[in-house]
Design an enzyme around this catalytic site. Structure first.
Site, PDB file in Angstrom:
ATOM      1  CE1 TYR A  93      -5.627  -9.189   3.286  1.00 30.61           C
ATOM      2  CE2 TYR A  93      -7.600  -9.365   4.645  1.00 30.61           C
ATOM      3  CZ  TYR A  93      -6.297  -8.937   4.477  1.00 30.61           C
ATOM      4  OH  TYR A  93      -5.655  -8.276   5.490  1.00 30.61           O
ATOM      5  CD  GLU A 101      -2.195  -3.583   9.722  1.00 31.84           C
ATOM      6  OE1 GLU A 101      -2.869  -2.644   9.271  1.00 31.84           O
ATOM      7  OE2 GLU A 101      -2.556  -4.774   9.640  1.00 31.84           O
ATOM      8  CD  GLU A 148      -0.726   0.451   4.684  1.00 29.33           C
ATOM      9  OE1 GLU A 148       0.009  -0.545   4.873  1.00 29.33           O
ATOM     10  OE2 GLU A 148      -1.964   0.359   4.547  1.00 29.33           O
ATOM     11  NE  ARG A 182      -8.267  -6.798   1.173  1.00 36.83           N
ATOM     12  CZ  ARG A 182      -7.355  -6.260   1.956  1.00 36.83           C
ATOM     13  NH1 ARG A 182      -6.059  -6.440   1.699  1.00 36.83           N
ATOM     14  NH2 ARG A 182      -7.696  -5.531   3.009  1.00 36.83           N
ATOM     15  CG  HIS A 235      -1.904  -1.140   1.210  1.00 39.95           C
ATOM     16  ND1 HIS A 235      -2.267  -1.842   2.344  1.00 39.95           N
ATOM     17  CD2 HIS A 235      -2.587  -1.711   0.182  1.00 39.95           C
ATOM     18  CE1 HIS A 235      -3.137  -2.778   2.020  1.00 39.95           C
ATOM     19  NE2 HIS A 235      -3.349  -2.720   0.716  1.00 39.95           N
ATOM     20  NE  ARG A 280      -6.162  -0.193   0.888  1.00 42.73           N
ATOM     21  CZ  ARG A 280      -5.848  -0.723   2.072  1.00 42.73           C
ATOM     22  NH1 ARG A 280      -5.231   0.014   2.966  1.00 42.73           N
ATOM     23  NH2 ARG A 280      -6.150  -1.969   2.354  1.00 42.73           N
ATOM     24  CG  HIS A 298       0.666  -3.954   5.321  1.00 46.85           C
ATOM     25  ND1 HIS A 298      -0.062  -3.436   4.271  1.00 46.85           N
ATOM     26  CD2 HIS A 298       1.119  -5.166   4.913  1.00 46.85           C
ATOM     27  CE1 HIS A 298      -0.069  -4.295   3.273  1.00 46.85           C
ATOM     28  NE2 HIS A 298       0.649  -5.357   3.633  1.00 46.85           N
TER      29      HIS A 298
END
EC number: 3.5.1.15
Length: 296
Positions: A164, A178, A24, A71, A21, A63, A116
Site C-alpha cells: 500500500y 512498529e 498510536e 494508504r 495514526h 486512527r 507506529h
C-alpha cells in the site's frame, strides 16, 4: 555484496514521522519530545526533522479523520486537484508530499522513519518495502545486532497486490518502525524505550555510513506477507467470529499446524488454516509465510 558505497551520495535529509495514526502514541510522544529538544537525534552532517503527520487525528486520539493517511500516498491521490471535497488525509498527504517530496524525485528526503504501534505482540519490528534495497538491509542488520539480545523482526511488504501507498514512501528510503503490544491511546514505558533505541541505532548507522565505514556482507531473516484472510461475516457483512484464544495477541506471532482452529463463533471453534504465521489487523487476519533470508 559489499556495502561500502551502496548509494553514490551520503544521506543528508531525514524525517521522523509520528502520529500517522493518531492513536498510536509512542511515535507521537517521541516526536513531540524531539520537537522541543532534538539533541539526541542530531548527528554531524545530517538534517533530522521530527514531524507530526496527522495532527487532527492526534488531537482526537483516533486512527484517522476521513480515511487512513497511511494508504493515500499513491500518485492518483497526490495529484488530485485541491478542493473542499477532498478527504482531510488526502489534503494532508499532498502537504506532506510538498514538504518532504515530491515522491519519486531527486528532491525528496533521503529517509523517512514512520513510527507506529500495534496491539499485536510483534515486539520491535522493522518494515521493509523492497527486498533489493541493500542500504536498508544493511541498516536493519545493524539495528538488529545493536538491539540484541532483544529480538527485532523484519516484515517485508512488497507483495504486488497487498503493498500500500505509505506516508514514508515519499522518501527514497522508506522505513517503517512498529513496536507492540500496546493498546491504542495508551503509552507504555518499555515500548517507548524500545522505539527510541531503534531510532538511535538507525541514526548511528547512517552517520557511520556517511563517514565511510565499510559494512561486511550480511543476511537478515524476514517475514513476508502472503495474503489476507477476512474474518467470517454474517449476512449483513458484520464480523461474526473472534480470534481463537490460542492465537490471542498476548501469545504473539506463532506457527499453526494444518487443521488448527484460528477463530471462535458463538463459543464454537470455526475456521481452520494451513501452517502460516498470522496476526489480526484492521478487521482482517494477515497471514505470513515461513521466514526467509535476504542478503546484502
Amino acid at each position: 555484496m559489499t556495502s561500502c558505497h551502496i548509494t553514490e551520495e551520503p544521506i543528508k535529509k531525514i524525517a521522523i514521522f509520528g502520529g500517522t495514526h493518531g492513536n498510536e502514541l509512542t511515535g507521537v510522544f517521541l516526536v513531540k519530545h524531539w520537537l522541543e529538544n532534538d539533541a539526541e537525534i542530531q548527528r554531524t552532517g545530517l538534517e533530522v526533522k521530527p514531524f507530526i503527520t496527522n495532527p487532527r487525528a492526534v488531537k482526537k486520539c483516533t486512527r484517522y479523520i476521513d480515511c487512513d493517511l497511511n494508504r493515500v500516498f499513491d500518485l492518483e491521490n497526490l495529484g488530485k486537484k485541491m478542493s473542499e471535497d477532498l478527504p482531510y488525509e488526502v489534503k494532508r498527504a499532498q502537504e506532506i508530499n510538498h514538504l518532504f517530496g515530491p515522491k519519486n524525485s531527486e528532491d525528496s528526503y533521503d529517509i523517512i522513519f514512520d513510527l507506529h504501534n500495534t496491539t499485536s505482540n510483534m515486539g520491535c519490528t522493522l518494515i521493509l518495502e523492497d527486498s533489493r534495497n541493500d542500504f536498508l538491509i544493511q541498516m536493519f542488520h545493524y539495528i538488529k545486532t545493536s538491539l540484541a539480545p532483544l529480538p527485532c523482526y523484519v516484515y517485508l511488504i512488497e507483495h504486488p497486490s497487498l503493498q500500500y501507498a505509505t506516508s514514508r514512501s515519499v522518501a527514497k528510503y522508506p522505513v517503517g518502525i512498529e513496536v507492540g503490544p500496546q493498546p491504542q491511546g495508551v503509552l507504555r514505558a518499555d515500548i517507548l524505550d524500545q522505539m527510541r533505541k531503534m531510532i538511535k541505532h538507525a541514526l548511528d548507522f547512517i552517520y557511520q555510513f556517511n563517514e565511510g565505514k565499510e559494512f561486511p556482507p550480511c543476511a537478515i531473516e524476514v517475514y513476508k506477507i502472503m495474503e489476507k484472510v477476512d474474518y467470517p461475516r454474517n449476512e449483513n457483512g458484520e464480523i461474526a467470529a473472534i480470534i481463537h484464544p490460542n492465537l490471542q495477541v498476548d501469545t504473539g506471532n506463532q506457527m499453526t499446524s494444518p487443521g488448527d482452529f484460528i477463530g471462535l463463533r458463538s463459543g464454537e471453534h470455526c475456521t481452520t488454516w494451513e501452517p502460516l504465521q498470522m496476526r489480526p489487523t484492521n478487521g482482517q487476519v494477515s497471514t505470513f509465510s515461513d521466514s526467509g533470508h535476504i542478503s546484502a
